[in-house]
Design a protein around this motif. Structure first.
Motif, PDB file in Angstrom:
ATOM      1  N   GLU A   1       3.369 -14.973   9.639  1.00 21.03           N
ATOM      2  CA  GLU A   1       3.215 -14.264   8.367  1.00 21.03           C
ATOM      3  C   GLU A   1       4.181 -14.821   7.329  1.00 21.03           C
ATOM      4  O   GLU A   1       5.374 -14.944   7.581  1.00 21.03           O
TER       5      GLU A   1
ATOM      6  N   ALA B   1      -5.998 -20.119   7.643  1.00 20.95           N
ATOM      7  CA  ALA B   1      -5.121 -19.470   6.659  1.00 20.95           C
ATOM      8  C   ALA B   1      -5.807 -18.189   6.194  1.00 20.95           C
ATOM      9  O   ALA B   1      -6.971 -18.223   5.803  1.00 20.95           O
TER      10      ALA B   1
ATOM     11  N   THR C   1       0.733 -19.335   1.446  1.00 21.05           N
ATOM     12  CA  THR C   1      -0.042 -19.397   2.691  1.00 21.05           C
ATOM     13  C   THR C   1      -0.918 -20.643   2.722  1.00 21.05           C
ATOM     14  O   THR C   1      -0.896 -21.414   3.692  1.00 21.05           O
TER      15      THR C   1
ATOM     16  N   ILE D   1      -1.908 -18.970   9.713  1.00 21.68           N
ATOM     17  CA  ILE D   1      -0.902 -18.497   8.760  1.00 21.68           C
ATOM     18  C   ILE D   1      -1.522 -17.337   7.990  1.00 21.68           C
ATOM     19  O   ILE D   1      -2.633 -17.465   7.457  1.00 21.68           O
ATOM     20  N   ARG D   2      -0.825 -16.248   7.960  1.00 22.57           N
ATOM     21  CA  ARG D   2      -1.367 -15.064   7.286  1.00 22.57           C
ATOM     22  C   ARG D   2      -0.433 -14.648   6.154  1.00 22.57           C
ATOM     23  O   ARG D   2       0.773 -14.522   6.354  1.00 22.57           O
ATOM     24  N   ALA D   3      -1.017 -14.446   4.968  1.00 19.92           N
ATOM     25  CA  ALA D   3      -0.215 -13.958   3.836  1.00 19.92           C
ATOM     26  C   ALA D   3       0.112 -12.494   4.076  1.00 19.92           C
ATOM     27  O   ALA D   3      -0.728 -11.749   4.599  1.00 19.92           O
TER      28      ALA D   3
END
Ligand code: ADP
Length: 743
Positions: free
Chosen positions: A561, A583, A571, A616-618
């Motif tokens: 995160e 993403a 991100t 990948i996470r915002a």
């Protein structure tokens, strides 16, 4: 024999190596495969083509996995003397044509690109001769009439006309500025002078920008040799800086620096001058090959990726008469220009430098280059005597911390003082202003702030409350504030808007108000980039590199995160730079169906023998599908194929010293902010503007336009230029069908 319909692309790296070349190779290989072509590595630059055999080998999807973080080039580079000769190039043409390769992406400096252009021009003739000699079958000659070429500039010197940045420059800047920071602290302890030599035979970009970013006193560059008497000017400026309170002195010299008569100005020559005139024994540091080394910066990875992606598209779609193209970046966009034109213009600039036509050379590098030169001058030698009744400019921060805030305040102080203003630093943001916590900032106070992380003045989240406006108006009166500069994020912009709107009720608020964008989120209107985002991106990418390494041995899915609130910039760009598989952006409305598809492709990936799936996470990607929820869903479906870990990167993203890019951006934006304030004060106006980067150029946006530009519900700009890169990231991340991993 190769089927005539199979399109084959070769990729090579040639000349001096540069960090980021691997990202370009990965993008060429993967995008090429995705676009239906076969891609071949040509090893050791042109040598691989001249030699044939093992010098040319097929590149598969997985061959280029996990190479972006590596410095140098995994396919090798060399200087190839044979390729300079016609016979050598003919041999190269033979080996390429025999393999059916008639599309080439060349990553190298101007020498390599000159060679590429020559080869494409000579290709038809070579093939005709090879057919006539009976060496190549006529059908091959008939099916490969043209050699399509795209050139990408890999050169740490940033010395190519036709592209604003070259691969490796930003990483080299990282190395140089790390060294300058280290030198500064030891120099300051002993009150010493250091002369630091950096690369750049004909181009002073590295020396100039490093001097700005590293807070150096003087830079000597090839395109702007100092006039007669430069020795005294140098000594005088170091003397004045010491009088101003600087404890250290740093002179940055490009390896190609010279005086007006063409005599080289070497580090040793500068030392001799300092010893003779100041009686001081300066220390010399020649950075040398350190500048080429190390892991590529986030920017070099993402830029090289975009260029590689576009270059392979160019060679695969080129018509017979398109000619070789240079794929570069201009004003933050990928741009193609005819390769030969760029090479010729570049050689013309080199000649200008060699022949002493310096003004022309400086102008040919573009306006912003000349502006940087002027900026460094003022930053390092500001006028410090103020008029009897100077205008008083208050500067404060608002919003989350952004690395580079100090660099901006330093530049405002130095440039503001130079313009004859008194600069008032406000401690603690708008609350501090209401409480009257102001202090005069002099150049001495901000010494060493260029590279300092955090915010010495302090920054607070939160928008100025309506009931605070009275206190602000009172503070403006009491402290005789003539203009307000807000260096911060969206909270700062909103607060500034409130001040402007309430001028009717509080006439003392009728002063110029200027916002300078500083937030790691890159979510501000009127600018493509904000101060702090590049530093955060580098911190994220470094962290992901480590996480990737830790996970390589295991079959593991990582959900990482990153910050950014409801803006997915960090991100997407970190996913692009680090080579993530997925993403999750706030800009995409994530659904359960998407997640089900992700689980399927993840499972398939591990079944195929891959070891890692990186998502990948915002932080603001979705209110319900949190990082934890995603990790649990993936875990629930893992079926013993893989395990799942999550990592919330947190505040490392806001900390750390600002990157070279952020320091220079902060200085450029601050310079325009001071200019905007000076112009408004001079004309008796109360302009309210936000400074930003528009197409790579400094631009001003009236604050009244901000509402049109911002989606307030999501707290991000309505139009975000970088969203178009989603496609590049996806095309390069997901394995193309049928790419089994063979460990
Ligand atoms: P860079 O590409 O970094 O400028 P060089 O000038 O050394 O580095 O060029 C790298 C290689 O490109 C050379 O070794 C040679 O193989 C090829 N090359 C350079 N200049 C030419 C030229 N004028 N004609 C043909 N090949 C060239």
């Amino acid at each position: 024999m190769v089927s005539p319909v199979t399109r084959r692309v070769g990729v090579l790296t040639s000349g001096g190596d540069a960090q980021g070349m691997n990202a370009a190779v990965r993008a060429v290989a993967r995008a090429g495969i995705r676009f239906g072509a076969e891609v071949f590595a040509i090893h050791e630059g042109y040598q691989g083509a001249v030699d044939g055999g093992d010098g040319i080998s097929a590149l598969g999807w997985e061959d280029v996995g996990g190479i972006q973080h590596r410095g140098g080039t995994v396919i090798g580079t060399a200087r190839c003397a044979a390729f300079r000769e016609r016979a050598g190039r003919k041999q190269a043409a033979y080996h390429l044509a025999a393999q059916g390769i008639d599309r080439l992406v060349v990553v190298g400096g101007d020498g390599s690109l000159t060679g590429a252009n020559l080869l494409s021009t000579e290709w038809p003739q070579f093939l005709a001769e090879l057919a006539a000699d009976g060496v190549l079958p006529a059908d091959i000659v008939a099916t490969h009439p043209t050699l399509h070429i795209a050139g990408i500039v890999g050169s740490i010197d940033n010395d190519m006309v036709g592209t604003d940045m070259t691969i490796g420059t930003d990483s080299a800047m990282h190395r140089i500025v790390e060294a300058l920071d280290a030198i500064s602290s030891t120099a300051a302890s002993h009150q010493r002078t250091f002369v630091v030599e950096v690369m750049g035979r004909r181009c002073g970009y590295l020396a100039l920008t490093a001097a700005i970013a590293g807070g150096a006193d003087f830079a000597l560059i090839p395109e702007a040799p100092p006039g007669d008497g430069w020795e005294e000017e140098l000594c005088e400026s170091l003397r004045r800086a010491r009088e101003r309170g600087r404890r250290e002195s740093i002179v940055v010299v490009a390896e190609g620096a010279r005086d007006r008569s063409g005599e080289p100005i070497t580090a040793d020559r500068i030392c001799a001058v300092l010893e003779e005139r100041l009686g001081e024994q300066a220390r010399v540091t020649i950075l040398g090959h350190v500048q080429r080394g190390g892991s590529p910066s986030a920017f070099d990875r993402s830029m090289a990726t975009m260029m590689g992606y576009d270059a392979v598209d160019q060679v695969l779609t080129a018509g017979p008469n398109d000619g070789a193209q240079l794929v570069g970046v201009h004003r933050n966009r990928v741009r193609r220009v005819p390769l030969m034109r760029a090479v010729q213009e570049n050689q013309a600039v080199a000649r200008m430098v060699d022949e002493g036509r310096y003004e022309q050379a400086l102008a040919a590098r573009g306006d912003s280059y000349a502006d940087l030169f002027g900026l460094l001058r003022t930053l390092s030698h500001p006028r410090t005597t103020l008029p009897a009744d100077p205008k008083r400019i208050a500067v404060l921060h608002a919003g989350g911390l952004a690395p580079g805030m100090n660099a901006a305040v330093r530049a405002v102080t130095l440039l503001g003082s130079d313009a004859g203003h008194e600069i008032l630093g406000v401690d603690g943001g708008f609350t501090g202003l209401c409480d009257g916590r102001l202090r005069t900032l002099t150049p001495r106070d901000v010494d060493g702030w260029a590279g300092l992380g955090g915010a010495e003045l302090g920054s607070r989240r939160g928008v100025l409350a309506p009931e605070q406006l009275y206190a602000v108006a009172r503070a403006v009166d009491t402290h005789r504030i003539d203009a307000l500069l807000v260096v911060g994020g969206l909270d700062g912009y909103e607060s500034a808007q409130r001040i402007v709107r309430e001028r009717g009720r509080y006439p003392s608020l009728d002063i110029p108000v200027v916002c300078v964008p500083a937030t790691i989120d890159n979510n501000l209107p009127g600018t493509e980039l904000t101060v702090g985002a590049d530093t955060a991106l580098n911190a994220i990418v470094e962290a992901i590199d480590r996480i990737k390494q830790s996970a390589l041995a295991a079959h593991r899915c990582f959900v990482i995160e990153v910050m950014g609130r409801e803006c997915g910039y960090l991100t997407l760009m970190s996913a692009l730079s680090a080579g993530a598989e997925r993403a999750y952006l706030p800009e995409d409305d994530l659904t359960l169906t998407d997640l089900a598809a992700d689980v399927r492709s993840m499972t398939q990936r591990f079944r195929d023998g891959h070891g890692l799936f990186l998502a990948i996470r915002a932080e603001g990607a979705h209110p319900y599908y949190t990082t934890d929820v995603l990790a649990r869903i993936f875990e629930a479906e893992a079926d013993d194929l893989y395990d799942v870990r999550q990592a919330v990167l947190g505040h490392v993203q806001q900390g750390g010293n600002p990157s070279p890019f952020d320091r220079v951006l902060a200085a450029r934006l601050a310079a325009d902010a001071v200019a905007a304030v000076s112009a408004a004060l001079g004309a008796g106006r109360s302009d309210a503007v936000a400074i930003g980067l528009d197409n790579g150029e400094i631009a001003r946006t009236p604050l009244r336009r901000v509402d049109d530009l911002v989606d307030w519900a999501r707290r991000r700009p309505r139009d975000q230029w970088w969203l178009r890169l989603r496609r590049v990231m996806r095309d390069l991340a997901e394995p193309a069908v049928g790419t089994r991993h063979t460990p």
